[in-house]
Design a protein around this motif. Sequence first.
Motif, PDB file in Angstrom:
ATOM      1  N   CYS A 238       0.830  -1.206   0.000  1.00 16.72           N
ATOM      2  CA  CYS A 238       0.000   0.000   0.000  1.00 16.72           C
ATOM      3  C   CYS A 238       0.861   1.251   0.000  1.00 16.72           C
ATOM      4  CB  CYS A 238      -0.955   0.002   1.174  1.00 16.72           C
ATOM      5  SG  CYS A 238      -0.215  -0.447   2.730  1.00 16.72           S
ATOM      6  N   VAL A 239       0.206   2.360  -0.381  1.00 13.02           N
ATOM      7  CA  VAL A 239       0.869   3.658  -0.448  1.00 13.02           C
ATOM      8  C   VAL A 239      -0.118   4.712   0.035  1.00 13.02           C
ATOM      9  CG1 VAL A 239       1.871   5.390  -1.997  1.00 13.02           C
ATOM     10  CG2 VAL A 239       2.320   2.972  -2.392  1.00 13.02           C
ATOM     11  N   TRP A 240       0.345   5.569   0.922  1.00 15.51           N
ATOM     12  CA  TRP A 240      -0.425   6.735   1.360  1.00 15.51           C
ATOM     13  C   TRP A 240       0.274   7.982   0.816  1.00 15.51           C
ATOM     14  CZ3 TRP A 240       0.614   2.607   4.447  1.00 15.51           C
ATOM     15  CH2 TRP A 240      -0.449   1.992   5.118  1.00 15.51           C
ATOM     16  N   ASP A 241      -0.485   8.936   0.335  1.00 17.44           N
ATOM     17  CA  ASP A 241       0.034  10.236  -0.099  1.00 17.44           C
ATOM     18  C   ASP A 241      -0.382  11.245   0.964  1.00 17.44           C
ATOM     19  OD1 ASP A 241       1.001  12.427  -1.482  1.00 17.44           O
ATOM     20  OD2 ASP A 241      -0.636  12.470  -2.921  1.00 17.44           O
ATOM     21  N   VAL A 242       0.588  11.907   1.579  1.00 14.50           N
ATOM     22  CA  VAL A 242       0.296  12.819   2.691  1.00 14.50           C
ATOM     23  C   VAL A 242       0.924  14.188   2.442  1.00 14.50           C
ATOM     24  CG1 VAL A 242       0.087  10.936   4.344  1.00 14.50           C
ATOM     25  CG2 VAL A 242       2.294  12.027   4.015  1.00 14.50           C
ATOM     26  N   THR A 243       0.294  15.212   3.022  1.00  6.28           N
ATOM     27  CA  THR A 243       0.806  16.569   2.857  1.00  6.28           C
ATOM     28  C   THR A 243       0.599  17.367   4.133  1.00  6.28           C
ATOM     29  OG1 THR A 243       0.776  18.506   1.423  1.00  6.28           O
ATOM     30  CG2 THR A 243      -1.335  17.506   1.902  1.00  6.28           C
ATOM     31  N   LEU A 244       1.489  18.322   4.364  1.00  7.64           N
ATOM     32  CA  LEU A 244       1.387  19.243   5.485  1.00  7.64           C
ATOM     33  C   LEU A 244       0.764  20.529   4.966  1.00  7.64           C
ATOM     34  CD1 LEU A 244       2.081  19.864   8.453  1.00  7.64           C
ATOM     35  CD2 LEU A 244       4.293  20.691   7.663  1.00  7.64           C
ATOM     36  N   THR A 245      -0.323  20.962   5.588  1.00  7.85           N
ATOM     37  CA  THR A 245      -1.046  22.143   5.109  1.00  7.85           C
ATOM     38  C   THR A 245      -0.869  23.347   6.019  1.00  7.85           C
ATOM     39  OG1 THR A 245      -3.031  21.353   6.249  1.00  7.85           O
ATOM     40  CG2 THR A 245      -2.787  20.776   3.908  1.00  7.85           C
ATOM     41  N   GLY A 246      -0.121  23.206   7.089  1.00 10.64           N
ATOM     42  CA  GLY A 246       0.135  24.304   8.020  1.00 10.64           C
ATOM     43  C   GLY A 246       1.206  23.879   9.002  1.00 10.64           C
ATOM     44  N   ALA A 247       1.467  24.724   9.967  1.00 13.45           N
ATOM     45  CA  ALA A 247       2.527  24.445  10.933  1.00 13.45           C
ATOM     46  C   ALA A 247       2.108  23.353  11.908  1.00 13.45           C
ATOM     47  CB  ALA A 247       2.877  25.712  11.699  1.00 13.45           C
ATOM     48  N   THR A 248       2.979  22.397  12.124  1.00 14.77           N
ATOM     49  CA  THR A 248       2.771  21.374  13.160  1.00 14.77           C
ATOM     50  C   THR A 248       4.103  20.696  13.440  1.00 14.77           C
ATOM     51  OG1 THR A 248       1.461  19.473  13.868  1.00 14.77           O
ATOM     52  CG2 THR A 248       2.207  19.453  11.596  1.00 14.77           C
ATOM     53  N   THR A 249       4.228  20.170  14.622  1.00 17.39           N
ATOM     54  CA  THR A 249       5.408  19.378  14.978  1.00 17.39           C
ATOM     55  C   THR A 249       5.001  17.940  15.268  1.00 17.39           C
ATOM     56  OG1 THR A 249       5.159  20.013  17.298  1.00 17.39           O
ATOM     57  CG2 THR A 249       6.638  21.364  15.940  1.00 17.39           C
ATOM     58  N   SER A 250       3.757  17.604  14.962  1.00 18.44           N
ATOM     59  CA  SER A 250       3.238  16.270  15.255  1.00 18.44           C
ATOM     60  C   SER A 250       3.582  15.270  14.169  1.00 18.44           C
ATOM     61  CB  SER A 250       1.724  16.333  15.431  1.00 18.44           C
ATOM     62  OG  SER A 250       1.397  17.149  16.529  1.00 18.44           O
ATOM     63  N   LEU A 251       3.547  14.020  14.535  1.00 23.92           N
ATOM     64  CA  LEU A 251       3.842  12.910  13.635  1.00 23.92           C
ATOM     65  C   LEU A 251       2.537  12.337  13.095  1.00 23.92           C
ATOM     66  CD1 LEU A 251       6.246  11.089  12.692  1.00 23.92           C
ATOM     67  CD2 LEU A 251       5.678   9.596  14.607  1.00 23.92           C
ATOM     68  N   LEU A 252       2.431  12.207  11.779  1.00 20.69           N
ATOM     69  CA  LEU A 252       1.296  11.535  11.137  1.00 20.69           C
ATOM     70  C   LEU A 252       1.634  10.052  11.079  1.00 20.69           C
ATOM     71  CD1 LEU A 252      -0.708  12.499   8.039  1.00 20.69           C
ATOM     72  CD2 LEU A 252       0.519  10.342   8.001  1.00 20.69           C
ATOM     73  N   THR A 253       0.662   9.193  11.414  1.00 18.99           N
ATOM     74  CA  THR A 253       0.890   7.755  11.328  1.00 18.99           C
ATOM     75  C   THR A 253      -0.182   7.124  10.453  1.00 18.99           C
ATOM     76  OG1 THR A 253      -0.395   7.297  13.333  1.00 18.99           O
ATOM     77  CG2 THR A 253       1.981   7.627  13.602  1.00 18.99           C
ATOM     78  N   VAL A 254       0.195   6.058   9.751  1.00 18.44           N
ATOM     79  CA  VAL A 254      -0.713   5.314   8.886  1.00 18.44           C
ATOM     80  C   VAL A 254      -0.469   3.825   9.092  1.00 18.44           C
ATOM     81  CG1 VAL A 254      -0.989   7.104   7.129  1.00 18.44           C
ATOM     82  CG2 VAL A 254       0.916   5.507   6.952  1.00 18.44           C
ATOM     83  N   ARG A 255      -1.511   3.033   8.815  1.00 17.77           N
ATOM     84  CA  ARG A 255      -1.384   1.582   8.974  1.00 17.77           C
ATOM     85  C   ARG A 255      -2.516   0.880   8.248  1.00 17.77           C
ATOM     86  NH1 ARG A 255      -1.019   1.078  15.035  1.00 17.77           N
ATOM     87  NH2 ARG A 255      -0.436   3.213  14.920  1.00 17.77           N
ATOM     88  N   LEU A 256      -2.479  -0.439   8.271  1.00 23.71           N
ATOM     89  CA  LEU A 256      -3.509  -1.280   7.687  1.00 23.71           C
ATOM     90  C   LEU A 256      -4.427  -1.789   8.794  1.00 23.71           C
ATOM     91  CD1 LEU A 256      -4.595  -2.934   5.197  1.00 23.71           C
ATOM     92  CD2 LEU A 256      -3.035  -4.752   5.959  1.00 23.71           C
ATOM     93  N   SER A 257      -5.717  -1.827   8.513  1.00 26.34           N
ATOM     94  CA  SER A 257      -6.695  -2.446   9.395  1.00 26.34           C
ATOM     95  C   SER A 257      -7.218  -3.696   8.693  1.00 26.34           C
ATOM     96  CB  SER A 257      -7.843  -1.469   9.670  1.00 26.34           C
ATOM     97  OG  SER A 257      -8.893  -2.119  10.345  1.00 26.34           O
ATOM     98  N   VAL A 258      -7.165  -4.830   9.392  1.00 24.71           N
ATOM     99  CA  VAL A 258      -7.686  -6.093   8.865  1.00 24.71           C
ATOM    100  C   VAL A 258      -8.839  -6.522   9.772  1.00 24.71           C
ATOM    101  CG1 VAL A 258      -7.196  -8.504   8.296  1.00 24.71           C
ATOM    102  CG2 VAL A 258      -5.432  -6.759   7.958  1.00 24.71           C
ATOM    103  N   ASP A 259     -10.024  -6.583   9.194  1.00 21.93           N
ATOM    104  CA  ASP A 259     -11.228  -6.948   9.945  1.00 21.93           C
ATOM    105  C   ASP A 259     -11.401  -6.080  11.190  1.00 21.93           C
ATOM    106  OD1 ASP A 259     -11.836  -8.851   8.037  1.00 21.93           O
ATOM    107  OD2 ASP A 259     -10.883 -10.485   9.145  1.00 21.93           O
ATOM    108  N   GLY A 260     -11.074  -4.800  11.071  1.00 27.86           N
ATOM    109  CA  GLY A 260     -11.281  -3.851  12.159  1.00 27.86           C
ATOM    110  C   GLY A 260     -10.146  -3.731  13.156  1.00 27.86           C
ATOM    111  N   ALA A 261      -9.105  -4.533  13.028  1.00 25.16           N
ATOM    112  CA  ALA A 261      -7.957  -4.472  13.936  1.00 25.16           C
ATOM    113  C   ALA A 261      -6.739  -3.955  13.181  1.00 25.16           C
ATOM    114  CB  ALA A 261      -7.667  -5.852  14.512  1.00 25.16           C
ATOM    115  N   THR A 262      -6.087  -2.922  13.717  1.00 27.12           N
ATOM    116  CA  THR A 262      -4.889  -2.406  13.058  1.00 27.12           C
ATOM    117  C   THR A 262      -3.736  -3.381  13.262  1.00 27.12           C
ATOM    118  OG1 THR A 262      -4.352  -1.078  15.011  1.00 27.12           O
ATOM    119  CG2 THR A 262      -5.563   0.016  13.237  1.00 27.12           C
ATOM    120  N   VAL A 263      -2.878  -3.448  12.243  1.00 30.22           N
ATOM    121  CA  VAL A 263      -1.740  -4.363  12.278  1.00 30.22           C
ATOM    122  C   VAL A 263      -0.446  -3.587  12.053  1.00 30.22           C
ATOM    123  CG1 VAL A 263      -3.091  -6.372  11.557  1.00 30.22           C
ATOM    124  CG2 VAL A 263      -2.031  -4.951   9.824  1.00 30.22           C
TER     125      VAL A 263
END
Length: 144
Positions: A59-84
């Motif tokens: 899989c591939v996620w395309d992400v962008t920053l639209t303003g100032a932040t110091t936070s971390l964006l996280t992404v993952r796969l969910s299988v049958d409702g549970a993240t892995v």
Amino acid sequence: MPVAAGQRVLASTLNRLQPAVYSAVGTGNVTGAATNAAVPGATVTLTTATAGARYTVACVWDVTLTGATTSLLTVRLSVDGATVAPLGTFAASASGNRSTIPQQYSGTLASAGSHTFTLVGSPAASQTIQGTNTSLIVTIYEVV
């Protein structure tokens, strides 16, 4: 499904041995702040015939920053409702910074039946997952 010695076997009778490939592309964005929000359209629902089917997901996620932040964006796969695991991450410091996050997954589906694979993300405020550029490919290997 035992196969006898000398038996003529056609591919059509061994569908469970043929990998099945499914794919989906997102249809909408996920804007922060959100926690494990599903990327609209980036979902594959399929049915397996046997318990113990193996899966691989690219899989591939395309992400962008639209303003100032110091936070971390996280992404993952969910299988049958549970993240892995594993987790994909994005950090940027300037508005407009953009990245493509690839990730791979593999696992076993314990039961036969319907299964759902969904891309989810947790963008902070001022972070966006660009859904129309986010996609997944699921390959299922049935076990006989």
